[in-house]
Structure formats: C-alpha cells, structure tokens
Enzyme design. Structure first.
Site, PDB file in Angstrom:
ATOM      1  N   CYS A   1       0.842  -1.206   0.000  1.00 13.02           N
ATOM      2  CA  CYS A   1       0.000   0.000   0.000  1.00 13.02           C
ATOM      3  C   CYS A   1       0.874   1.252   0.000  1.00 13.02           C
ATOM      4  CB  CYS A   1      -0.881   0.009   1.240  1.00 13.02           C
ATOM      5  SG  CYS A   1      -1.858  -1.456   1.417  1.00 13.02           S
TER       6      CYS A   1
ATOM      7  N   ARG B   1       4.518   0.625  -6.652  1.00 13.00           N
ATOM      8  CA  ARG B   1       4.464  -0.316  -5.516  1.00 13.00           C
ATOM      9  C   ARG B   1       3.452  -1.432  -5.758  1.00 13.00           C
ATOM     10  NH1 ARG B   1       6.267   2.617  -0.629  1.00 13.00           N
ATOM     11  NH2 ARG B   1       4.843   1.470   0.681  1.00 13.00           N
TER      12      ARG B   1
ATOM     13  N   TRP C   1      -2.905  -2.467  -1.700  1.00  9.97           N
ATOM     14  CA  TRP C   1      -2.514  -3.776  -2.218  1.00  9.97           C
ATOM     15  C   TRP C   1      -3.115  -4.768  -1.235  1.00  9.97           C
ATOM     16  CZ3 TRP C   1       0.666  -8.167  -1.717  1.00  9.97           C
ATOM     17  CH2 TRP C   1       0.956  -8.803  -2.924  1.00  9.97           C
TER      18      TRP C   1
ATOM     19  N   ASN D   1      -1.372   1.417   6.042  1.00 11.23           N
ATOM     20  CA  ASN D   1      -0.493   0.442   5.401  1.00 11.23           C
ATOM     21  C   ASN D   1       0.006  -0.470   6.518  1.00 11.23           C
ATOM     22  OD1 ASN D   1       1.170  -0.917   3.731  1.00 11.23           O
ATOM     23  ND2 ASN D   1       2.631   0.746   3.363  1.00 11.23           N
ATOM     24  N   GLY D   2      -0.172  -1.795   6.365  1.00 13.59           N
ATOM     25  CA  GLY D   2       0.302  -2.710   7.414  1.00 13.59           C
ATOM     26  C   GLY D   2      -0.780  -3.731   7.750  1.00 13.59           C
TER      27      GLY D   2
ATOM     28  N   GLU E   1      17.580 -23.336  -7.424  1.00 14.96           N
ATOM     29  CA  GLU E   1      17.140 -21.928  -7.391  1.00 14.96           C
ATOM     30  C   GLU E   1      18.306 -20.988  -7.667  1.00 14.96           C
ATOM     31  OE1 GLU E   1      14.551 -20.390  -7.617  1.00 14.96           O
ATOM     32  OE2 GLU E   1      14.970 -18.382  -6.875  1.00 14.96           O
TER      33      GLU E   1
ATOM     34  N   LYS F   1      18.391 -18.319 -10.706  1.00 18.68           N
ATOM     35  CA  LYS F   1      18.621 -16.878 -10.484  1.00 18.68           C
ATOM     36  C   LYS F   1      19.738 -16.380 -11.393  1.00 18.68           C
ATOM     37  CE  LYS F   1      15.765 -15.586  -8.953  1.00 18.68           C
ATOM     38  NZ  LYS F   1      14.820 -16.642  -8.793  1.00 18.68           N
TER      39      LYS F   1
ATOM     40  N   GLU G   1      18.803 -16.451 -15.216  1.00 24.27           N
ATOM     41  CA  GLU G   1      17.717 -15.590 -15.706  1.00 24.27           C
ATOM     42  C   GLU G   1      18.083 -14.107 -15.658  1.00 24.27           C
ATOM     43  OE1 GLU G   1      13.913 -15.466 -13.727  1.00 24.27           O
ATOM     44  OE2 GLU G   1      14.794 -15.948 -11.815  1.00 24.27           O
TER      45      GLU G   1
ATOM     46  N   HIS H   1      27.618 -39.045 -11.715  1.00 27.14           N
ATOM     47  CA  HIS H   1      26.867 -39.759 -12.767  1.00 27.14           C
ATOM     48  C   HIS H   1      26.840 -38.949 -14.049  1.00 27.14           C
ATOM     49  CE1 HIS H   1      25.571 -42.748  -9.855  1.00 27.14           C
ATOM     50  NE2 HIS H   1      25.338 -41.753  -9.021  1.00 27.14           N
TER      51      HIS H   1
ATOM     52  N   LYS I   1       7.154 -11.115 -15.719  1.00 30.51           N
ATOM     53  CA  LYS I   1       7.015 -11.313 -14.271  1.00 30.51           C
ATOM     54  C   LYS I   1       5.965 -12.377 -13.987  1.00 30.51           C
ATOM     55  CE  LYS I   1       7.634 -10.960  -9.968  1.00 30.51           C
ATOM     56  NZ  LYS I   1       8.797 -11.715  -9.413  1.00 30.51           N
TER      57      LYS I   1
HETATM   58  C1  AGP Z   1      11.548 -16.809 -10.960  1.00 33.85           C
HETATM   59  O1  AGP Z   1      12.635 -15.932 -10.715  1.00 33.85           O
HETATM   60  C2  AGP Z   1      10.940 -16.599 -12.313  1.00 33.85           C
HETATM   61  N1  AGP Z   1      10.581 -15.241 -12.525  1.00 33.85           N
HETATM   62  C3  AGP Z   1       9.844 -17.588 -12.652  1.00 33.85           C
HETATM   63  O2  AGP Z   1      10.422 -18.868 -12.651  1.00 33.85           O
HETATM   64  C4  AGP Z   1       8.629 -17.640 -11.683  1.00 33.85           C
HETATM   65  O3  AGP Z   1       9.020 -18.196 -10.452  1.00 33.85           O
HETATM   66  C5  AGP Z   1       7.567 -18.567 -12.316  1.00 33.85           C
HETATM   67  O4  AGP Z   1       7.147 -17.993 -13.530  1.00 33.85           O
HETATM   68  C6  AGP Z   1       6.363 -18.810 -11.391  1.00 33.85           C
HETATM   69  O5  AGP Z   1       5.723 -17.586 -11.142  1.00 33.85           O
HETATM   70  P1  AGP Z   1       4.586 -17.543  -9.989  1.00 33.85           P
HETATM   71  O6  AGP Z   1       5.273 -17.857  -8.712  1.00 33.85           O
HETATM   72  O7  AGP Z   1       4.058 -16.148 -10.048  1.00 33.85           O
HETATM   73  O8  AGP Z   1       3.556 -18.565 -10.330  1.00 33.85           O
END
Ligand code: AGP
Length: 612
Positions: free
Chosen positions: A2, A27, A75, A101-102, A485, A489, A492, A508, A607
């Site tokens: 928010c 935000r 939000w 906000n909170g 992960e 990171k 990407e 293996h 995103k």
């Molecule tokens: C993660 O850094 C990526 N942007 C991507 O793998 C993301 O986690 C995936 O698209 C799932 O998104 P969600 O959690 O909004 O479902």
C-alpha cells in the site's frame, strides 16, 4: 504494498493527492482512494477498485474543494480488492477518514469490542477497526491527535497511517509502527506525508523519517512529532539526494536489490500474528479445514512453476519429515496434461507469487475437476489462483516488481514451514518440537538481515567469476532445491548458463564438465549430509574445479579445499534454505550488473507467465 500520501497547505489538495498516488503506482495496487476536507470542515471521500484513472473519473462525485487531504493505493491483504475495501475508511458519522499500510493483528478483538458498543462494520478489512476505535476515543479527547494516540495504544500489529477529521479540521495526524512513513517539509506554508520519498519529492526534498512509535500532527503552518510513549521528540531533517526514479526503488539501483534487502521485513510479515510460542503452534486463519478434514489428508501434491517449484521441493522435504504425510511435487505444465491419480484424501497445493501463472492455474483446475481438495500459497490477494483454491495462506510479502523472484521465494519457504507446523502439531509433532521450530522462525528475520551483509563479498565474487560461461550448483537434501534456485537466479538475470544438481549425482555425468573454467557453488551448511557434501567438494577439487562453498557457522574441514567460503548464520535444516539462498540471489544480481544486463526486466522474461 500500500501507498500513502497526504497534503495540507494553501493549494487545492485533490490534484496533489492524485499526483502523489501516481508516484506510488510502482508499488503495485488494486484500488485507490482519497479524502479531502473543505474549509468549512466538510469531509468528502472517493475511492474505487482498479487504477488511479478510474478514481480520477469519479473525483467530482462528492469530492469537495479543500486544502487538506489524504490518499491511498491499496494492495489487498485482508479483504478482496474492491471499492468497499478500498481506503480511506471512515467513521460511522463520516467525520473521520483514515488510510493505513500494514496489518492489524488484533483487529478481530477490536471489532468484537466495538460491535458490542454498537459499531457497525461495513468492510472485511482490518483497517476499519482502527477508524472506529479513533471515533470511540474522540468521545474523551478533544483533539484528533489525542484520540489517535488513545486508539493506537489498543492496537497490535504494524501500521503506517494518516487520519483527517472534520471534527478537528486543517490537520493530518500520522503514525508509524512497522510500516515506513515520512513527513515532507514543504515551503510557503504546506506540509506532506508519504509512504516513501517518491510521494513528496515533487514538492520537497526535505523529509523527516518517522521511527516506530512516532506520531505527528501536520498543519499548513508546521508539524510536531511525538512518540506514543515518550511524548514530544525531535527527529532530524534529511535531504533527499535521489531523483524520482531512484525514490521509487527506495534508493536502490534496481527493484531486485531492493526486494532482496526487504527480506527481513517480508519474512516478518508472512509470520506476523501467526506464531504461537506457548503451544509451539501457528494460527492460520486461511486454513478452513475441520480437524477431521485435516486428519483425512493422506497425500499432498504440490504443483508450481519456476522458483515456486523450487520452494515446493523444500516443502516436500519438510512436510514428509515433520508430518509423515507423503508428498510429491509436480511441474504444473506436466501435471495439467498427464492423468494424475488423485485418490481420496489427496490435497493439491498450488504455489504462486503472482497467482496468475497459466500452467499453475490450469493444473489447479485439473485437480478440482478430479475432485481433489485444493489449497494455495499465494502472494497476490484476490488473484485467480487464490480465488480458485478452497483455502490458503497469503504471503503478505508485498508486490514483487523484479522479474527474478527473491523475497517471494523465501516467504514461500516460511509459509510452507508454517503449514508444516500446523499439520504436524495436529499429528505427532510434540510441543517441544513445535516450540523449537517457532523459536527458529522468530529468529529468522534478524538472521536474514545478518546474511545481507554478504553483499560486498558477493559483488567481489561476481567480478572474479562473472565472465565464466557455465556454473554448476550442488546441494543435498534441503539444499538441492537451493542449488536449483541459485542456478535459475544466475541464468535468468546474467544469462550465464548454470545447472543445479544433487551433489551426489555429479559422479553420474556432470563431473565430466569440471575444470577451472566452470565455477562450482556448493551448498554445505552444517546439516545431516554436510560430511557427504565435503566429499563431493573434494572430488571437484581433485579435478581443479574452482569452488565457492556456502556454509553455516565455521567449516574447518573446508579450509584449503575451497576457493571461497560464504558463511551464513545457522538454523534448523528446514529453514536453512532461506539463509543459503540469499548469497545466491546477491551473486546473481551482481553478476548481472557485471555483465550490464537489464536486471529488473531480463530479456525474454515476464514477471507473470499468463500464457502457456
Ligand atoms: C523466478 O525468478 C521466475 N521469474 C519464474 O520462474 C517464476 O518463479 C515462475 O514464472 C512462477 O511464477 P509464480 O510464482 O508467479 O507462479
């Protein structure tokens, strides 16, 4: 999350408030509203679901001219994103308006107390409880600030809030506890309040950051800061050096770094009001299953994509270890097209930051079509996945703007730990085991803050290794998903190829790749498989691999065997992934900077992947 903006001075407040809300749009929000008091003391409020453009379209419906007002972008955390739940919230007499906000943790207690006094609640929000509490306090206080103080002494939780009232016009009362708020010191007889500098920077660069427990009264003539316990206090005036764009990122260069550094707070928020130390248990209002239904869960299928899928793997380990329930993890894109067997007693859990990922949504629909009970762990309130599940847990992590998921990932792990504890304590997990996990959760935000101090080291490592073409990430047990992960990171945001592997799997095949051109990141915290990982590190060393080892606490066995030790604080195995993933987030961020990448919007990525 928010956003709040307020103005009091000689100019018309409406346009200034709308402009301030626009500066807070980054935000993320799903509704907006504002309240203005006219010189005759008439209070007008307009609010609307959707974007600020919708709000502007209805401004002249009941919005009086006035030079004092407050505004808000919401939000949603409690209550759907609609006009009714949008802020400002007002008192029954429509003579007090408040934006917040909170999270108010004891909102239910306040609601029942005030309902008994005859107050009628119109919305599903926690915020509405506060405005009625101020209304009640006004009966024994003559000024708005005194009524706000009396009310806030009864409130538990986090807030940044601003209040105006036609009973005491020409002033804005603000208060901060856990949600940032600052005063913008205007020139020529005006003052402002904002959630961050971007809301006021158009008018002034002189700001006063309020501390937790601070309140303040703003008028056209000036402002006064006082503390809820200590009375009047002096707070220093700061000069904002940033430009507007930087202000939106809170002074960080990128949203990704801002969100990595927000993790102490985002992890506090996912736990806020949910930990029960005494009984070693948790309170999860969104889990609406009866004890009988809970006992009837015989298998859990977790489905997700990308980073959320990695969190799901960590959830599998902790759920099986601490609840004894069989768990399997499925890529949503696979689950949706195969014929999964979902016998009675199967719970399908969807994890998604955005709540809109097409594959995860489709997998969820497939699960529902096959009669499974469904649950969500989602960050975005009111999102499609949140609305399609039977029950769930919201992350409250605030909007995640950077395409690379960071704070949502660690919040997902914590939400899974809360769910694991919830289920475990209703099965065979003892109160002592529960208390141990609750204590570890309670300590986690500060440990995360300590881990962020690894920023400079990871920046150095990104320069040393940032020109490599390939990386290998290795981990065992809870740290295998962290290896996946970390690799995701890096690739990407920096576009360096990286693979995550179970450490034992290296022999293996991948071991053929080891040479001094391929850095190896080994996750080696002191857990039950530490000695095994040390052996794997020795195998890499023997083939002149270059090794960056992430350890928890000291690791004398690795001295001389690795090229770099990255030390994080120690905690229980189920929560170690939260700490070991942070240096990997930072390494990926700095590697992307080193390679001049578009950190917040990497090429080809979105995103939220709302298409197949
Ligand atoms: C993660 O850094 C990526 N942007 C991507 O793998 C993301 O986690 C995936 O698209 C799932 O998104 P969600 O959690 O909004 O479902």
């Amino acid at each position: 999350m928010c956003g709040i903006v307020g103005y009091v001075g000689a100019k018309e407040a409406g346009p200034i408030l709308i402009e301030g809300l626009r500066r807070l749009e980054y935000r993320g929000y799903d509704s907006a509203g504002l309240a203005v008091i006219s010189p005759e003391g008439r209070l007008g409020t307009v609010k609307e679901a959707g974007k600020i453009a919708q709000l502007e379209g209805i401004l002249d419906e009941g919005m009086p001219p006035g030079t004092c007002g407050i505004a808000h972008t919401r939000w949603a955390t409690h209550g759907a994103p609609n006009r009714l739940n949008a802020h400002p919230h007002w008192s029954q007499g429509r003579d007090i308006a408040l934006v917040h906000n909170g999270i108010i943790e004891n909102a239910e207690v306040i609601r029942s107390k005030l309902s008994d006094l005859g107050y009628i609640f119109e919305t599903q929000t926690d915020t509405e409880a506060v405005v009625h509490l101020i209304d009640e306090a006004f009966q024994e206080n003559s000024t708005l600030e005194d009524a706000v103080l009396t009310a806030l002494r009864q409130v538990e939780g986090a807030y940044g809030l601003a209040v105006v009232s036609s009973r005491d016009p020409g002033k804005i009362v603000v208060a901060r506890k856990g949600s940032p708020l600052l005063i913008g010191i205007g020139k020529n007889g005006e003052n402002l309040v904002g959630s961050d500098a971007s809301a006021v920077i158009q008018h002034t660069k002189e700001v006063v950051y309020l501390d937790d427990g601070d309140c303040a009264v703003l008028t056209a003539e000036g402002y006064r800061v006082f503390h809820i316990e200590e009375g009047n206090v002096q707070r220093s005036v700061h000069q904002i050096e940033w430009d507007l764009e930087a202000a939106e990122k809170g002074g960080y260069e990128h949203f990704m770094l801002k969100e990595i550094c927000e993790q102490p707070e985002s992890i506090r928020n996912v736990m806020r009001g949910r930990l029960l130390e005494e009984t070693g248990d948790v309170r999860l209002g969104g889990i609406t299953l009866s004890d009988e239904e809970l006992a009837g869960i015989r298998r859990i299928v977790i489905t997700a994509c990308g980073t959320s899928w990695h969190a799901a793997l960590i959830g599998e380990y902790m759920l099986e270890e601490l609840t004894g329930i069989p768990v399997e993890v499925e890529y949503a894109s696979e689950f949706r097209y195969r014929s999964p067997v979902l016998e009675d007693g199967t719970l399908v859990l969807a994890i998604s930051q955005s709540g809109e990922t097409a594959d995860t949504l489709a997998a969820l629909e497939e699960a529902r079509a096959r009669g499974a009970s469904t649950m969500g762990i989602v960050n975005t309130v009111g999102s499609s996945i949140a609305r399609k599940t039977d029950f769930g847990i919201y992350l409250h992590a605030g909007p995640e703007i950077g395409v690379a998921s960071t704070k949502a990932f660690t919040s997902q792990i914590v939400a899974l730990a809360l769910f694991t504890l919830y289920l475990g304590r209703r099965r065979h997990l003892s109160i002592l085991q529960g208390r141990e996990l609750v204590a570890a959760l309670r300590a986690l935000p500060d440990q995360v803050a300590q881990t962020l101090a690894l920023g400079p080291l990871t920046k150095e490592l990104a320069v040393v290794y940032g020109d490599a073409q390939n990386f290998l990430y290795l981990g065992r047990g809870y740290q295998f998903p962290v290896a996946l992960e970390g690799a995701l990171k890096l690739k990407e945001v920096s576009y360096i190829h990286a693979e995550g592997y179970p450490a034992a799997e290296m022999k293996h095949g991948p071991i053929a790749l080891i040479d001094d051109d391929m850095p190896v990141v080994a996750l080696a915290p002191r857990d039950s498989v530490y000695a095994k990982v040390v052996s794997n590190i020795e195998e890499v060393k023997a083939r002149s691999g270059r090794i960056l080892a992430v350890v928890s606490g000291d690791a004398p066995e690795l001295i001389g065997k690795v090229d770099h030790l990255i030390e994080v604080p120690h905690t229980v195995p189920a929560l170690l992934p939260v700490l070991t993933s942070i240096p990997l987030q930072l390494l990926a961020y700095h590697a992307a900077i080193h390679r001049n990448r578009d950190v917040d919007q990497p090429r080809n990525l979105a995103k939220s992947v709302t298409v197949e």
